[in-house]
Design a protein around this motif. Sequence first.
Motif, PDB file in Angstrom:
ATOM      1  N   THR A   1      -4.401   5.760  -7.185  1.00  0.00           N
ATOM      2  CA  THR A   1      -3.351   6.741  -7.656  1.00  0.00           C
ATOM      3  C   THR A   1      -2.308   5.891  -8.343  1.00  0.00           C
ATOM      4  OG1 THR A   1      -3.581   7.958  -5.641  1.00  0.00           O
ATOM      5  CG2 THR A   1      -1.686   8.108  -6.856  1.00  0.00           C
ATOM      6  N   SER A   2      -1.965   6.541  -9.658  1.00  0.00           N
ATOM      7  CA  SER A   2      -1.173   5.845 -10.496  1.00  0.00           C
ATOM      8  C   SER A   2      -1.492   4.333 -10.937  1.00  0.00           C
ATOM      9  CB  SER A   2       0.355   5.663 -10.078  1.00  0.00           C
ATOM     10  OG  SER A   2       1.139   5.417 -10.913  1.00  0.00           O
TER      11      SER A   2
ATOM     12  N   SER B   1      -3.615   3.467   1.202  1.00  0.00           N
ATOM     13  CA  SER B   1      -3.368   4.741   1.548  1.00  0.00           C
ATOM     14  C   SER B   1      -4.012   5.150   2.708  1.00  0.00           C
ATOM     15  CB  SER B   1      -3.695   5.856   0.403  1.00  0.00           C
ATOM     16  OG  SER B   1      -3.235   5.674  -0.793  1.00  0.00           O
TER      17      SER B   1
ATOM     18  N   GLY C   1      -2.482  11.698  -2.789  1.00  0.00           N
ATOM     19  CA  GLY C   1      -2.752  10.891  -3.893  1.00  0.00           C
ATOM     20  C   GLY C   1      -3.960  11.454  -4.804  1.00  0.00           C
ATOM     21  N   CYS C   2      -4.393  10.675  -5.603  1.00  0.00           N
ATOM     22  CA  CYS C   2      -5.584  10.992  -6.756  1.00  0.00           C
ATOM     23  C   CYS C   2      -6.715  11.284  -5.843  1.00  0.00           C
ATOM     24  CB  CYS C   2      -5.792  10.063  -7.819  1.00  0.00           C
ATOM     25  SG  CYS C   2      -4.446  10.344  -8.921  1.00  0.00           S
TER      26      CYS C   2
ATOM     27  N   CYS D   1       2.153   1.391  -7.867  1.00  0.00           N
ATOM     28  CA  CYS D   1       2.161   2.870  -8.182  1.00  0.00           C
ATOM     29  C   CYS D   1       3.116   3.434  -8.819  1.00  0.00           C
ATOM     30  CB  CYS D   1       1.851   3.765  -6.773  1.00  0.00           C
ATOM     31  SG  CYS D   1       0.311   3.322  -6.079  1.00  0.00           S
TER      32      CYS D   1
ATOM     33  N   THR E   1      -7.801   6.415 -12.073  1.00  0.00           N
ATOM     34  CA  THR E   1      -7.144   7.104 -11.226  1.00  0.00           C
ATOM     35  C   THR E   1      -8.368   7.473  -9.917  1.00  0.00           C
ATOM     36  OG1 THR E   1      -7.427   9.213 -12.399  1.00  0.00           O
ATOM     37  CG2 THR E   1      -5.390   7.780 -12.417  1.00  0.00           C
ATOM     38  N   GLY E   2      -8.443   8.820  -9.808  1.00  0.00           N
ATOM     39  CA  GLY E   2      -9.048   9.288  -8.608  1.00  0.00           C
ATOM     40  C   GLY E   2     -10.620   8.774  -8.327  1.00  0.00           C
TER      41      GLY E   2
ATOM     42  N   ASN F   1       2.302   8.698 -11.960  1.00  0.00           N
ATOM     43  CA  ASN F   1       0.943   8.912 -12.515  1.00  0.00           C
ATOM     44  C   ASN F   1       0.745  10.094 -13.304  1.00  0.00           C
ATOM     45  OD1 ASN F   1      -2.170   8.792 -11.237  1.00  0.00           O
ATOM     46  ND2 ASN F   1      -1.369  11.096 -11.264  1.00  0.00           N
TER      47      ASN F   1
END
Length: 341
Positions: free
Chosen positions: A299-300, A181, A11-12, A201, A224-225, A82
């Motif tokens: 993420t998203s 995650s 993911g991010c 997400c 996000t990340g 995302n």
Amino acid sequence: MRLTELAHGGGCGCKLGPAVLRDLLADQPIGQMFPQLLVGNAESDDAAVWQIDENTCMIATTDFFMPMVDNPRDFGRIAATNAISDIYAMGGRPVMALAILGMPINVIDPSDIREILAGGADICAEAGIPIAGGHSIDAPEPIYGLAVIGLCAPGDLRRNGGALPGDALILTKPLGVGIYSNAIKKGIATKADIAEMIDSCTTLNRIGQDLSKRPEVHAITDVTGFGILGHGMEMARAAGCGLRIERAALPLLNRAAEMAQSGLRTGASDRNWDAVGDKVTLPTGITEAEHTLLTDPQTSGGLLVSVAADAAESVLDQICSVHPKAAIIGTVIEGAGIEIV
């Protein structure tokens, strides 16, 4: 082999850290010789924006990452949601996407790759756009994402700057995706946990396109990340203001706090804190779990919206029709940095 076992991150959380990214981009041209480029590298915003004429802006973005879930179709759906989010965060309407695909061809079954692509197509169909092409390579780890083009009127463009002191801050989606995650990668997430995360997400942030029509909405960015602190700091810097965030008001995935208290976190949390920690004021007695949630990479994730205080409840009601966990999480203040209360 599980998809998440084929990647060193997911993911991010795979993103380069904010400090590393700033260093890499430090000597890159920022487009001053192109007056039509309204938003570029210099702004650290969600997407690039090029003004075509007095009525139309083109928004362009690209986003891709490694799997954070093991179901191929869900991976494709999350990655596509995302990527499209950046268009909505600028107040735009997506019109077309191109696929970005890197796969270890001799490791992953072709049927799984087809499922990843089908998941991305599912979300693009929901957004009302085609995947019109793309590019693929044989890569050591699975990678999927989209390049997305969108349009908006110049007056509807919303940047991550523009927040004003006194504005209310609204977060549209719950935090905790990075923690969940990690639980998935460790094999300790329940089916309900996974379903909850995937639902969040894969919910499109199309509300951003609607919010951009409201003059009371001064700034939008997606979280996000870099987590709520990292993306909040980008909003604060761009506006020349500070943010005050109420940690008790932050919306969370159902078991995010419980998982954080058990010690679940990602390495990206440390990276995110290192990038902004010297500009964040923490309250006495903040717990390690609360600290993890503030730095947790999403993420998203949701949109962070800065809106005039007298319109905040009306805007929140509009958002909650799509994102029921949306909440007012703080205010924009004079000064700089982020104050956690």
